[in-house]
Scaffold this motif. Structure first.
Motif, PDB file in Angstrom:
ATOM      1  N   VAL A  51      66.245  54.577  68.197  1.00 12.08           N
ATOM      2  CA  VAL A  51      65.131  55.239  67.530  1.00 12.08           C
ATOM      3  C   VAL A  51      63.959  55.353  68.497  1.00 12.08           C
ATOM      4  CG1 VAL A  51      63.524  55.152  65.585  1.00 12.08           C
ATOM      5  CG2 VAL A  51      65.870  54.312  65.312  1.00 12.08           C
ATOM      6  N   LEU A  52      63.353  56.530  68.536  1.00 10.90           N
ATOM      7  CA  LEU A  52      62.167  56.759  69.360  1.00 10.90           C
ATOM      8  C   LEU A  52      60.979  57.088  68.465  1.00 10.90           C
ATOM      9  CD1 LEU A  52      63.687  58.919  72.243  1.00 10.90           C
ATOM     10  CD2 LEU A  52      63.025  56.506  72.321  1.00 10.90           C
ATOM     11  N   PRO A  53      59.770  56.706  68.877  1.00  9.25           N
ATOM     12  CA  PRO A  53      58.593  57.016  68.058  1.00  9.25           C
ATOM     13  C   PRO A  53      58.447  58.511  67.842  1.00  9.25           C
ATOM     14  CG  PRO A  53      58.056  55.421  69.770  1.00  9.25           C
ATOM     15  CD  PRO A  53      59.431  55.918  70.078  1.00  9.25           C
ATOM     16  N   ALA A  54      58.098  58.882  66.615  1.00 16.71           N
ATOM     17  CA  ALA A  54      57.960  60.301  66.288  1.00 16.71           C
ATOM     18  C   ALA A  54      56.636  60.871  66.773  1.00 16.71           C
ATOM     19  CB  ALA A  54      58.104  60.495  64.779  1.00 16.71           C
ATOM     20  N   ASP A  55      55.560  60.111  66.605  1.00 15.98           N
ATOM     21  CA  ASP A  55      54.230  60.634  66.913  1.00 15.98           C
ATOM     22  C   ASP A  55      53.497  59.809  67.961  1.00 15.98           C
ATOM     23  OD1 ASP A  55      54.538  62.627  64.897  1.00 15.98           O
ATOM     24  OD2 ASP A  55      54.082  61.086  63.397  1.00 15.98           O
ATOM     25  N   THR A  56      54.185  58.908  68.617  1.00 15.05           N
ATOM     26  CA  THR A  56      53.533  58.065  69.618  1.00 15.05           C
ATOM     27  C   THR A  56      54.521  57.825  70.756  1.00 15.05           C
ATOM     28  OG1 THR A  56      52.378  55.969  69.983  1.00 15.05           O
ATOM     29  CG2 THR A  56      54.216  55.939  68.417  1.00 15.05           C
ATOM     30  N   ARG A  57      54.286  56.795  71.541  1.00 12.87           N
ATOM     31  CA  ARG A  57      55.135  56.504  72.692  1.00 12.87           C
ATOM     32  C   ARG A  57      55.797  55.141  72.519  1.00 12.87           C
ATOM     33  NH1 ARG A  57      53.341  59.432  77.296  1.00 12.87           N
ATOM     34  NH2 ARG A  57      53.392  57.646  78.710  1.00 12.87           N
ATOM     35  N   VAL A  58      56.871  54.895  73.254  1.00 15.55           N
ATOM     36  CA  VAL A  58      57.517  53.582  73.209  1.00 15.55           C
ATOM     37  C   VAL A  58      56.481  52.539  73.596  1.00 15.55           C
ATOM     38  CG1 VAL A  58      59.338  52.136  74.157  1.00 15.55           C
ATOM     39  CG2 VAL A  58      59.756  54.574  73.791  1.00 15.55           C
ATOM     40  N   PRO A  59      56.247  51.522  72.770  1.00 18.65           N
ATOM     41  CA  PRO A  59      55.161  50.567  73.036  1.00 18.65           C
ATOM     42  C   PRO A  59      55.347  49.799  74.350  1.00 18.65           C
ATOM     43  CG  PRO A  59      55.973  50.367  70.787  1.00 18.65           C
ATOM     44  CD  PRO A  59      56.937  51.247  71.505  1.00 18.65           C
ATOM     45  N   TRP A  60      54.220  49.343  74.895  1.00 18.88           N
ATOM     46  CA  TRP A  60      54.244  48.488  76.079  1.00 18.88           C
ATOM     47  C   TRP A  60      54.649  47.063  75.732  1.00 18.88           C
ATOM     48  CZ3 TRP A  60      53.544  50.023  81.060  1.00 18.88           C
ATOM     49  CH2 TRP A  60      53.028  51.299  81.275  1.00 18.88           C
ATOM     50  N   GLY A  61      54.135  46.575  74.623  1.00 17.55           N
ATOM     51  CA  GLY A  61      54.399  45.193  74.245  1.00 17.55           C
ATOM     52  C   GLY A  61      54.755  45.094  72.772  1.00 17.55           C
ATOM     53  N   GLY A  62      54.974  43.856  72.315  1.00 21.61           N
ATOM     54  CA  GLY A  62      55.355  43.621  70.929  1.00 21.61           C
ATOM     55  C   GLY A  62      56.861  43.546  70.774  1.00 21.61           C
ATOM     56  N   HIS A  63      57.309  42.929  69.683  1.00 22.76           N
ATOM     57  CA  HIS A  63      58.737  42.737  69.449  1.00 22.76           C
ATOM     58  C   HIS A  63      59.171  43.168  68.054  1.00 22.76           C
ATOM     59  CE1 HIS A  63      59.370  40.349  73.141  1.00 22.76           C
ATOM     60  NE2 HIS A  63      58.166  39.888  72.892  1.00 22.76           N
ATOM     61  N   ALA A  64      58.206  43.391  67.156  1.00 21.71           N
ATOM     62  CA  ALA A  64      58.587  43.616  65.768  1.00 21.71           C
ATOM     63  C   ALA A  64      59.138  45.013  65.520  1.00 21.71           C
ATOM     64  CB  ALA A  64      57.385  43.359  64.846  1.00 21.71           C
ATOM     65  N   GLY A  65      58.737  46.005  66.319  1.00 20.02           N
ATOM     66  CA  GLY A  65      59.199  47.371  66.093  1.00 20.02           C
ATOM     67  C   GLY A  65      58.646  47.979  64.827  1.00 20.02           C
TER      68      GLY A  65
END
Length: 812
Positions: free
Chosen positions: A231-245
């Motif tokens: 799954v890729l973000p629809a309106d943003t970019r793949v996050p730099w950090g975080g784990h929860a998705g």
């Protein structure tokens, strides 16, 4: 392979009525059983493995086979599974065909949740098929009537064998199999799995030691390839950090709406609660969505499992509690939240969808950040190629062996040499010699040299004829109250004042709560009323809640998947298939610094925020990177580099201090690793923590006494006192040795750390930068947030990541 015996008409007609055909591997399992051999079946999920394992038993009870003979009495087949949920699921799925074929078969399950009166009845009048777990089987073997109970046993079916063999639960099960083979010499062992990279190793584990040729490998028909998408973000970019998705919650909710049933896997209990909360906030249609994890009450888990089996839920958020073999045919989509950590684990979870061999399982991967995207891509590639993670076999643990000695003593007096021969007939303990055996017996008999003056540690005694027996009959009851391999964090019951139980939370979490505090659990906002004994008494609340962060097992990144991620990083031609922002991330890293690949160990040094940083790209997993952080900061301190701290993830380690690291080579030298490791472990909490677990497993410290259960604080206090005595007066004690083994493997992953250091001299590449690099951003944003539960601080973390990323991605 011998030809299979004719399929009894009852089974043939049942297959025909279902519109099914007998699969080749199912016929092969019948043939192997007819030849009187052990078997290991490796077949894709949905291939009917469990049915294949039980077919010889079902055939033996067909009226056409029995003729005029009555059905045999007593236990015929023992089924051992890693999960209680799996045993209950198999029971549901067995009862239907047994009833439809009209077979005179009784099937029952036995686990820690089984009422005591039913357990007693099962020992006295066993069913034909008993479904159980390794721990419950071990307890059954501790009863004197076990010799009669298992004397007529014909088959042992070990499901999901990969989940046992390389762990302590596998040690316990291997010892139980050896005992069962001694009681019923003609019993045949069957192993089932969908995810074995090394079938030969598991054949050796399943077989009596040295008799691998008695185990026939049966390979299943290939199934339809899984359909895995990221799954890729629809309106943003793949996050730099975080784990929860959590960025994917809107897309995930749309998938739930579009499918009949969606199973959503998370890697921790906390994350299950957190994702469940996020989904409910998005659940405008009030769809039935459930949650399942190991800390929930038995009643709560059974209710959810029943609802899933009946097709009443549109989605279920869960953990590894439902990883293995649970057959819900109406699940048509599996979602993995966060990194999968291994291709075999991902394949196992994907297989929960459709659960039919001729239909592809569908799965979505939701990476939490850019490194996790690479890991998800690597895992998808491995699944597409049919590549699985290898399993490392290890010597059997001494604390488990001590527990098994008590199992045998509780059942009957035993001969020392005879039991040693039995123990050595299983692969994990084939290495045990007379010296080790004598030390283990001495520990069980007296507690060891430093403790032998205390009667409480005297559990068995040797008679004049050389036979060992219990010192007192009450020792059997004490053993059965305390036996087990899984040593959870200290847990308290969460319940309403009316007595209704919701599950359990960690004692250390509950101890920090005061009346009026709120937290979220089991999908509810709860307000604390009182902490009483081992109960946390709560009431439902509309107040905002914080979420408990469980300290459960962190899933390790497998070596196989780590190498694949490193390969992706340097496969510049393959970057074209990556999302634009991920591709740009790697391109700027390649331009500004270097890329860590399979053939180098990259270390970057740069200043940031008044500190000097060094980032080590090891891809060795969190445990090994944590251990490396401890080692490097100690060496920095000795070198006068004034370290400030470190933070690690699965991929890399960031260390900071007041002085720059100009030459990382001495910090990565393997020369004195063993001595440093020993010093560090001895002076940290690790060995004490490991000792607490082995002391409980080995029976030195009891968690329960008749009518009461010790709190976690009491157990910790007891083990700490004993640990201090043994470290001072008997440092070579059996349990100290067992604790060291755990510290080197499970707690620190010493082997992978040693591999990193051994390769550092030849593969080290050190790059000095003027600012943070793109690849360092995901680990840098963790600094200062190590104690923040994964997911809870994602919004703030993303803001900080963007600030760091602006500096990292500038090309000036």
């Amino acid at each position: 392979m011998a030809s299979p015996p004719p399929l009894p008409p009852e089974i043939a007609q049942w297959f025909a009525a279902k519109g099914w055909r007998l699969r080749r591997h199912q016929a092969d399992m019948l043939a192997v059983a007819g030849a009187g051999r052990h078997a290991l079946l490796v077949a894709d999920t949905g291939a009917g493995k469990t049915l294949a394992g039980f077919l010889p038993t079902l055939a033996a009870f067909c009226p056409s086979v029995l003729g005029d003979d009555p059905p045999p009495e007593g236990l015929h087949t023992l089924y051992v599974s890693p999960l209680k949920a799996l045993a209950h699921d198999v029971q549901r799925n067995l009862l239907t065909p047994i009833a439809e074929m009209g077979l005179p078969l009784r099937v029952e399950a036995r686990s820690g949740d089984t009422p005591s009166d039913r357990k007693k009845r099962q020992r006295e009048k066993p069913p034909h098929i008993l479904l159980t777990t390794p721990e419950s089987l071990s307890l059954l073997l501790s009863y004197p009537e076990s010799f009669k109970l298992f004397a007529g046993l014909k088959r042992i079916v070990v499901d999901e064998i990969h989940a046992f063999a390389t762990q302590k639960r596998g040690d316990l099960l291997a010892l139980a199999l050896a005992r069962l083979q001694a009681i019923a010499p003609d019993v045949r062992r069957v192993g089932l799995s969908a995810t074995l990279a090394d079938p030969a190793g598991f054949r050796a584990w399943l077989a009596p030691f040295g008799e691998i040729d008695t185990v026939t490998l049966v390979e299943g028909e290939p199934g339809a390839p899984a359909q895995v998408d990221i799954v890729l973000p629809a309106d943003t970019r793949v996050p730099w950090g975080g784990h929860a998705g959590t960025w994917a919650i809107p897309q995930l909710y749309e998938q739930i709406r579009a499918n009949r049933t969606t199973l959503i896997f998370t890697n921790t209990r906390f994350l299950a609660e957190y994702i469940f909360e996020q989904l409910w906030d998005a659940n405008e249609d009030k769809l039935p969505i459930g949650i399942h994890h190991g800390s929930l009450s038995v009643e709560g888990r059974r209710k959810v499992e029943g609802a899933m089996a009946r097709g009443e839920l549109r989605a279920l958020v869960c953990t590894a509690s439902l990883d293995l073999g649970v057959d819900w045919g109406d699940v048509d989509l599996v979602v993995q939240m966060g990194a999968p950590k291994g291709s075999s684990r991902l394949l196992q979870r994907i297989g929960r969808a459709n659960h039919r061999l001729d239909q592809p399982s569908r799965a979505l991967l939701v990476p939490g950040n850019r490194f996790e995207f690479l890991e998800a891509q690597a895992a998808k590639d491995a699944v597409d190629e049919g590549r699985r993670d290898g399993e490392d076999f290890r010597p059997g643990a001494l604390d488990v062996l001590a527990q098994h000695v008590m199992v045998c003593a509780c059942a009957a007096p035993f001969d020392e040499a005879g039991l040693l021969a039995e123990v050595r007939s299983c692969l994990p303990y084939a290495w045990v010699d007379e010296v080790v055996w004598s030390r283990v017996l001495n520990f069980v008999a007296t507690g060891g040299y430093a403790l032998k003056a205390y009667d409480r540690f005297r559990r068995i005694v040797r008679d004049r004829d050389g036979t060992w027996r219990l010192t007192h009959p009450e020792m059997a009851a004490r053993h059965r109250l305390n036996a087990g391999i899984i040593v959870d964090s200290e847990m308290l019951n969460v319940r309403f004042r009316n007595g209704r139980s919701l599950g359990r939370v960690e004692e250390r979490f509950a101890a920090a709560l005061a009346p009026g505090d709120t937290f979220r659990f089991s999908g509810l906002n709860l307000e604390v009323e009182q902490l009483k004994d081992m109960d946390l008494i709560v009431r439902a609340s509309a107040k905002a809640a914080v979420i408990p962060s469980y300290g459960g097992l962190r899933l390790p990144l497998t070596t196989h998947l780590a190498e694949r991620v490193r390969g992706l990083l340097v496969d510049r031609a393959g970057w074209a298939r990556l999302p634009e922002e991920v591709r740009e991330w790697l391109e700027v890293q390649d331009w500004r610094s270097r890329l860590p690949g399979p053939d180098n160990l990259l270390v970057e040094s740069f200043p940031h925020g008044g500190r000097e940083y060094a980032v080590y790209y090891t891809f060795a997993g969190w445990n090994a990177n944590q251990s490396l952080g401890m080692l490097i900061t100690k060496r920095m301190e000795d070198a006068g580099l004034m370290p400030g701290g470190f933070v690690a993830n699965d991929y890399c380690l960031a260390v900071w201090g007041r002085r720059a690291v100009t030459d990382p080579a001495p910090l990565l030298s393997p020369a004195i690793l063993a001595a440093e490791f020993e010093s560090w472990v001895e002076n940290s909490y690790l060995l004490r923590r490991a000792f607490r677990e082995v002391a409980v497993i080995g029976g030195l410290v009891e968690r329960q006494q008749p009518g009461q259960r010790k709190s976690g604080r009491q157990v910790t206090f007891s083990t700490d006192l004993i640990y201090d005595v043994l470290r001072k007066y008997e440092p070579g004690h059996v349990l100290i040795e067992a604790a060291w083994a755990d510290a080197r493997t499970r707690l620190t992953d010493m082997a992978r750390l040693a591999d990193v250091l051994q390769g550092a001299a030849a593969r080290l590449e050190h790059v000095t930068l003027d600012r943070v690099s793109p690849l360092a951003v995901p680990v840098m944003v963790m600094i200062g947030r190590e104690a923040v539960p994964q997911g809870a601080g994602d919004d703030e973390l993303l803001l900080e990541a963007e600030s760091l990323a602006d500096a990292a991605m500038r090309v000036d």
